[in-house]
Scaffold this motif. Structure first.
Motif, mmCIF file in Angstrom:
data_model
loop_
_atom_site.group_PDB
_atom_site.id
_atom_site.type_symbol
_atom_site.label_atom_id
_atom_site.label_comp_id
_atom_site.label_asym_id
_atom_site.label_seq_id
_atom_site.Cartn_x
_atom_site.Cartn_y
_atom_site.Cartn_z
ATOM 1 N N ALA A 88 8.587 -7.842 3.477
ATOM 2 C CA ALA A 88 8.949 -8.603 2.284
ATOM 3 C C ALA A 88 7.727 -9.230 1.615
ATOM 4 O O ALA A 88 7.686 -9.360 0.386
ATOM 5 C CB ALA A 88 9.956 -9.688 2.654
ATOM 6 N N GLY A 89 6.718 -9.612 2.417
ATOM 7 C CA GLY A 89 5.614 -10.393 1.881
ATOM 8 C C GLY A 89 4.396 -9.612 1.432
ATOM 9 O O GLY A 89 3.508 -10.177 0.793
ATOM 10 N N LEU A 90 4.319 -8.316 1.767
ATOM 11 C CA LEU A 90 3.165 -7.537 1.324
ATOM 12 C C LEU A 90 3.085 -7.546 -0.199
ATOM 13 O O LEU A 90 4.092 -7.365 -0.891
ATOM 14 C CB LEU A 90 3.280 -6.089 1.823
ATOM 15 C CG LEU A 90 3.045 -5.851 3.313
ATOM 16 C CD1 LEU A 90 3.457 -4.440 3.699
ATOM 17 C CD2 LEU A 90 1.595 -6.114 3.697
ATOM 18 N N SER A 91 1.878 -7.722 -0.708
ATOM 19 C CA SER A 91 1.692 -7.734 -2.155
ATOM 20 C C SER A 91 2.001 -6.365 -2.745
ATOM 21 O O SER A 91 1.383 -5.358 -2.357
ATOM 22 C CB SER A 91 0.251 -8.121 -2.488
ATOM 23 O OG SER A 91 -0.011 -7.901 -3.859
ATOM 24 N N ARG A 92 2.957 -6.332 -3.669
ATOM 25 C CA ARG A 92 3.298 -5.058 -4.317
ATOM 26 C C ARG A 92 2.189 -4.586 -5.247
ATOM 27 O O ARG A 92 2.212 -3.441 -5.698
ATOM 28 C CB ARG A 92 4.610 -5.195 -5.085
ATOM 29 C CG ARG A 92 5.885 -4.856 -4.311
ATOM 30 C CD ARG A 92 5.970 -5.467 -2.949
ATOM 31 N NE ARG A 92 7.258 -5.157 -2.271
ATOM 32 C CZ ARG A 92 7.579 -5.533 -1.075
ATOM 33 N NH1 ARG A 92 6.711 -6.253 -0.359
ATOM 34 N NH2 ARG A 92 8.748 -5.222 -0.539
ATOM 35 N N ASP A 93 1.228 -5.429 -5.528
ATOM 36 C CA ASP A 93 0.069 -4.987 -6.303
ATOM 37 C C ASP A 93 -0.882 -4.162 -5.445
ATOM 38 O O ASP A 93 -1.673 -3.368 -5.969
ATOM 39 C CB ASP A 93 -0.692 -6.194 -6.863
ATOM 40 C CG ASP A 93 0.102 -6.934 -7.930
ATOM 41 O OD1 ASP A 93 0.928 -6.283 -8.591
ATOM 42 O OD2 ASP A 93 -0.086 -8.157 -8.062
ATOM 43 N N ARG A 94 -0.795 -4.336 -4.116
ATOM 44 C CA ARG A 94 -1.725 -3.644 -3.231
ATOM 45 C C ARG A 94 -1.053 -2.563 -2.386
ATOM 46 O O ARG A 94 -1.706 -1.596 -1.984
ATOM 47 C CB ARG A 94 -2.395 -4.647 -2.290
ATOM 48 C CG ARG A 94 -3.222 -5.714 -3.001
ATOM 49 C CD ARG A 94 -4.071 -6.475 -2.002
ATOM 50 N NE ARG A 94 -5.071 -5.606 -1.377
ATOM 51 C CZ ARG A 94 -5.789 -5.955 -0.319
ATOM 52 N NH1 ARG A 94 -5.611 -7.146 0.246
ATOM 53 N NH2 ARG A 94 -6.659 -5.112 0.202
ATOM 54 N N VAL A 95 0.243 -2.715 -2.090
ATOM 55 C CA VAL A 95 0.952 -1.811 -1.185
ATOM 56 C C VAL A 95 2.324 -1.496 -1.770
ATOM 57 O O VAL A 95 2.963 -2.368 -2.377
ATOM 58 C CB VAL A 95 1.111 -2.453 0.215
ATOM 59 C CG1 VAL A 95 1.886 -1.525 1.148
ATOM 60 C CG2 VAL A 95 -0.243 -2.790 0.815
ATOM 61 N N ASP A 96 2.765 -0.263 -1.575
ATOM 62 C CA ASP A 96 4.116 0.142 -1.984
ATOM 63 C C ASP A 96 4.931 0.389 -0.712
ATOM 64 O O ASP A 96 4.979 1.513 -0.199
ATOM 65 C CB ASP A 96 4.036 1.410 -2.833
ATOM 66 C CG ASP A 96 5.415 1.939 -3.231
ATOM 67 O OD1 ASP A 96 6.386 1.165 -3.157
ATOM 68 O OD2 ASP A 96 5.509 3.124 -3.609
ATOM 69 N N PRO A 97 5.573 -0.654 -0.156
ATOM 70 C CA PRO A 97 6.271 -0.483 1.125
ATOM 71 C C PRO A 97 7.711 -0.006 0.946
ATOM 72 O O PRO A 97 8.359 -0.293 -0.065
ATOM 73 C CB PRO A 97 6.251 -1.901 1.699
ATOM 74 C CG PRO A 97 6.323 -2.783 0.500
ATOM 75 C CD PRO A 97 5.601 -2.050 -0.612
ATOM 76 N N PHE A 98 8.202 0.733 1.935
ATOM 77 C CA PHE A 98 9.623 1.072 1.991
ATOM 78 C C PHE A 98 10.011 1.188 3.458
ATOM 79 O O PHE A 98 9.152 1.249 4.346
ATOM 80 C CB PHE A 98 9.935 2.356 1.225
ATOM 81 C CG PHE A 98 9.335 3.616 1.796
ATOM 82 C CD1 PHE A 98 10.109 4.501 2.542
ATOM 83 C CD2 PHE A 98 8.003 3.934 1.581
ATOM 84 C CE1 PHE A 98 9.563 5.668 3.062
ATOM 85 C CE2 PHE A 98 7.446 5.100 2.094
ATOM 86 C CZ PHE A 98 8.232 5.962 2.846
ATOM 87 N N VAL A 99 11.298 1.171 3.723
ATOM 88 C CA VAL A 99 11.802 1.194 5.094
ATOM 89 C C VAL A 99 12.607 2.464 5.312
ATOM 90 O O VAL A 99 13.399 2.878 4.457
ATOM 91 C CB VAL A 99 12.679 -0.049 5.373
ATOM 92 C CG1 VAL A 99 13.372 0.074 6.724
ATOM 93 C CG2 VAL A 99 11.830 -1.308 5.337
ATOM 94 N N ILE A 100 12.387 3.098 6.452
ATOM 95 C CA ILE A 100 13.107 4.308 6.863
ATOM 96 C C ILE A 100 13.999 3.928 8.032
ATOM 97 O O ILE A 100 13.527 3.383 9.032
ATOM 98 C CB ILE A 100 12.117 5.409 7.287
ATOM 99 C CG1 ILE A 100 11.200 5.787 6.117
ATOM 100 C CG2 ILE A 100 12.856 6.628 7.831
ATOM 101 C CD1 ILE A 100 9.881 6.361 6.557
ATOM 102 N N CYS A 101 15.299 4.212 7.931
ATOM 103 C CA CYS A 101 16.221 3.795 8.982
ATOM 104 C C CYS A 101 17.402 4.755 9.060
ATOM 105 O O CYS A 101 17.560 5.640 8.223
ATOM 106 C CB CYS A 101 16.739 2.380 8.716
ATOM 107 S SG CYS A 101 17.729 2.225 7.215
#
Length: 696
Positions: free
Chosen positions: A357-370
């Motif tokens: 939740a806290g990673l900067s979206r300006d630096r990282v594009d996170p997603f979750v695989i489940c």
């Protein structure tokens, strides 16, 4: 047909019926070189090819048969099944629906359609299709068993059980129904009933591979290693050329360990088996018949040894040809997929929810695989994060992750279950990371990095990992501070009021034989001391450890109090009621340490050689409180007894912990450190260059 073709056809059918499928295929193809206008020859060739697992070739043959005779219902069904086997579910569904439009009373088509619907997560429609099938062929055990599987997927356990029982009333030896009924009982926690169902299946069919395999799994889970070994031994006898069963048998390690000699003997025997298979060039295919991908025993890291050698040897036997992803243009923001195993959503959110939740979206594009079953739980806690949910089977996950096109895959755990161990072999991203969700090297060549911390690792830690060791300057988590609701009462929790309580709430696999003497030393030094342990949810496993204590520390074993497992809200109260918490060694606590330090409960720890026994000292280093850190088993006992018997000393240490523990929770420094690592790792493209300590 000409007489010669009739003779060849009769020979082909005879060979096929006798199980000589390769010979039958050769004969059918010989006929087709002479005359290719007989639909039955194409259809039979398709069936023979399917028996040889050549679904593509079968599809071609079935289509040729139907081009010659479009009304062949059995061939249409077979075509749909072959398409389904290839994962071409839309074509398979269309095939069955077209047949049912022409022949709505075709029970087999209803059944096959149900299988496709179930595979594409449309359980409600699947139930309707299977109900049509059983109405049209009420004496088909397969249709009833399939209906049970669909009802189970919908959460209708009672209806599923009824369908399985109906299948067994028709065919008492139906292994699919027996195994499915046993699996249902297992999921419901009705372990004895599950074992009875499987044992019954084996009485009716002693050679049932599925029943033996499932029963071995339950025995292993229950800590009944001797019985599990016997099941795998029977499978090895049934399939003497299949080394998989030997590896499974020798790779079993008890949940509760015996003594050091027993640990060493079992590890040496397993490693010898792996060496022998490697010398013979044996490889294991996870898609092969009656096999599954091997994985290291969950209990291996609890031995306190360097597991890198064994893990590398096991990984070398697994034949999963990696298909590196297509090169992609470098983006400013690395696309990072966090892989969450089914039923592990809770612990992932505790340690990593704040990170995602806290990673900067300006630096990282996170997603979750489940898995699909975990989607709602994760989406509720991570409303602003992309969640990609798939069926919890290997092909669906591999295809789905490839489609997501990650630059980096971050596996919080590798090796706690079959899926999270197998997926990394496919090299689905240029950079693949493991981390401390399961704090031990993976041994998998395709895993490029292991994310840890300078606070956790000893100076020689690089030799413990097959991956590039990444040591962040802080702990790699954004743990949410636990909050205790109200002040707990010892008596209400079943704890004695008048004793010094030394709580050790770790899972029982962590109780290494070496730790027994520390328990005994504390109880011998503190006449008012009671050590509080938490029972395992499987009583048999608790019983094994109790028997070991009666053997190794007989004079004080009776002063160990066993507390039933507690719900989370009560568990924090138990920690608060303890005078001291004991950290096991050589595999220590993680989650429990964060919970205890949030409440100011002192945790006595002896840092071990490997990171899995150093999380507590890492937490203490982070907050700058080292009063509870021992340097030997003797000082471990000294510190524990001093804190347990001296209220003032305990209060002083507790005050120091409470004054400094903010640095452990919701640590934004971890966010920035991981952002730096992800950017650097993407730029490096997964190269295994050794990072300096304290830097990515």
């Amino acid at each position: 047909m000409a007489e010669t073709i009739e003779t060849l056809f009769a020979q082909a059918v005879e060979q096929q019926n006798a199980g000589n499928v390769a010979a039958a295929i050769a004969l059918y193809r010989r006929i087709l070189t002479v005359e290719n206008r007989y639909a039955v020859v194409h259809a039979n060739l398709g069936a023979a090819l399917m028996a040889m697992s050549d679904a593509r070739g079968a599809v071609t043959s079935y289509r040729r048969a139907l081009a010659l005779d479009p009304d062949r219902a059995d061939t249409t069904n077979n075509l749909g099944n072959a398409l389904h086997a290839l994962g071409r579910t839309e074509e398979a569904e269309r095939c069955f629906r077209d047949l049912l439009d022409r022949s709505p009373e075709n029970a087999t088509a209803h059944n096959n359609l149900g299988l496709v619907l179930l595979a594409t997560d449309r359980a409600e429609e699947a139930v309707a299709a299977f109900e049509q099938a059983v109405a049209l062929m009420p004496e088909s055990p397969d249709a009833h068993a399939n209906l049970g599987n669909a009802r189970k997927r919908l959460g209708d356990a009672e209806g599923a059980a009824a369908s399985y029982r109906r299948a067994l009333a028709i065919a008492p030896t139906h292994s699919g129904a027996l195994n499915s009924l046993a699996a249902l009982y297992h999921e419901q926690g009705r372990i004895e009933m599950a074992m009875t169902a499987l044992e019954t299946a084996l009485k009716r069919d002693p050679a049932s591979r599925m029943a033996l395999r499932n029963l071995a799994g339950i025995y292993e889970e229950q800590g009944r290693i001797g019985r599990a070994r016997a099941c795998f031994g029977r499978l090895a006898a049934l399939e003497p050329d299949n080394a998989y069963w030997t590896v499974r048998r020798e790779g079993l390690f008890p949940y509760v360990m015996g003594d050091r000699a027993d640990i060493a003997r079992r590890r040496e025997r397993f490693e010898s088996v792996l060496d022998g298979l490697a010398a013979r060039g044996v490889r294991f295919d996870p898609a092969g018949p009656s096999q599954g991908t091997l994985k290291p025993s969950f209990n291996l890291p609890y031995h306190g040894e360097n597991d890198l050698g064994i893990k590398r040897k096991l990984a070398a036997l697994i034949d999963i040809p990696a298909e590196p992803p297509e090169p992609r243009p470098a983006s400013e923001r690395p696309r990072v997929g966090f892989v969450v195993s089914p039923r592990h959503e809770g612990i992932f959110l505790k340690f990593m929810g704040g990170i995602v939740a806290g990673l900067s979206r300006d630096r990282v594009d996170p997603f979750v695989i489940c898995g699909r079953t975990g989607r709602d739980r994760l989406a509720g806690d991570l409303p602003d994060t992309e969640i990609r949910a798939f069926e919890s089977d290997l092909p669906s996950l591999v295809a789905g992750i490839r489609d997501a096109a990650p630059d980096i895959l971050y596996y919080f755990e590798v090796g706690t279950d079959q899926l999270n161990y197998t997926l990394p072999f496919f090299a689905l991203a240029p950079v693949q990371c493991a981390s401390w969700g399961f704090p031990v090297t993976t041994g998998i060549p395709a895993v490029t990095h292991f994310v840890s911390s300078t606070l956790l690792e000893p100076e020689d830690a690089a030799g413990h990992y097959g991956e590039t060791l990444v040591t962040l300057p802080t702990l790699p988590t954004h743990y949410r501070r636990p909050v205790l609701d109200g002040e707990p009462d010892r008596q209400a929790l079943g704890l004695p009021d008048d004793r010094n309580l030394y709580l050790c709430p770790q899972n029982l696999a962590k109780f290494h034989p070496d730790f027994d003497e520390s328990i005994a030393g504390i109880l011998r030094r503190d006449a008012k001391g009671t050590v509080v342990l938490v029972t395992h949810r499987r009583p048999h496993i608790t019983g094994i450890l109790k028997r070991r204590f009666r053997h190794t520390i007989p004079d004080v074993a009776h002063r160990i109090t066993w507390l039933p497992q507690q719900p989370p809200e009560k568990f924090l109260g138990v920690i608060r009621c303890a005078d001291v918490m004991l950290d096991t060694y050589p595999f220590g606590g993680g989650n429990t340490t964060y919970e205890a330090l949030a409440l100011g409960t002192p945790v006595v720890t002896l840092p071990a050689t490997y990171m899995r026994g150093r999380v507590t000292v890492g937490c203490y280093r982070r907050i700058g409180v080292m009063d509870c850190v021992a340097d030997s088993p003797a000082t471990y006992v000294d510190i524990a007894v001093a804190l347990g018997t001296d209220r003032a000393a305990r209060a002083a240490v507790s005050a120091k912990i409470l004054a400094a523990n903010d640095r452990l929770y919701e640590d934004d420094e971890a966010l920035r450190a991981l952002e730096d690592f992800f950017s650097g790792a993407q730029a490096g493209g997964g190269r295994r260059s050794k990072a300096p300590r304290g830097a990515p």
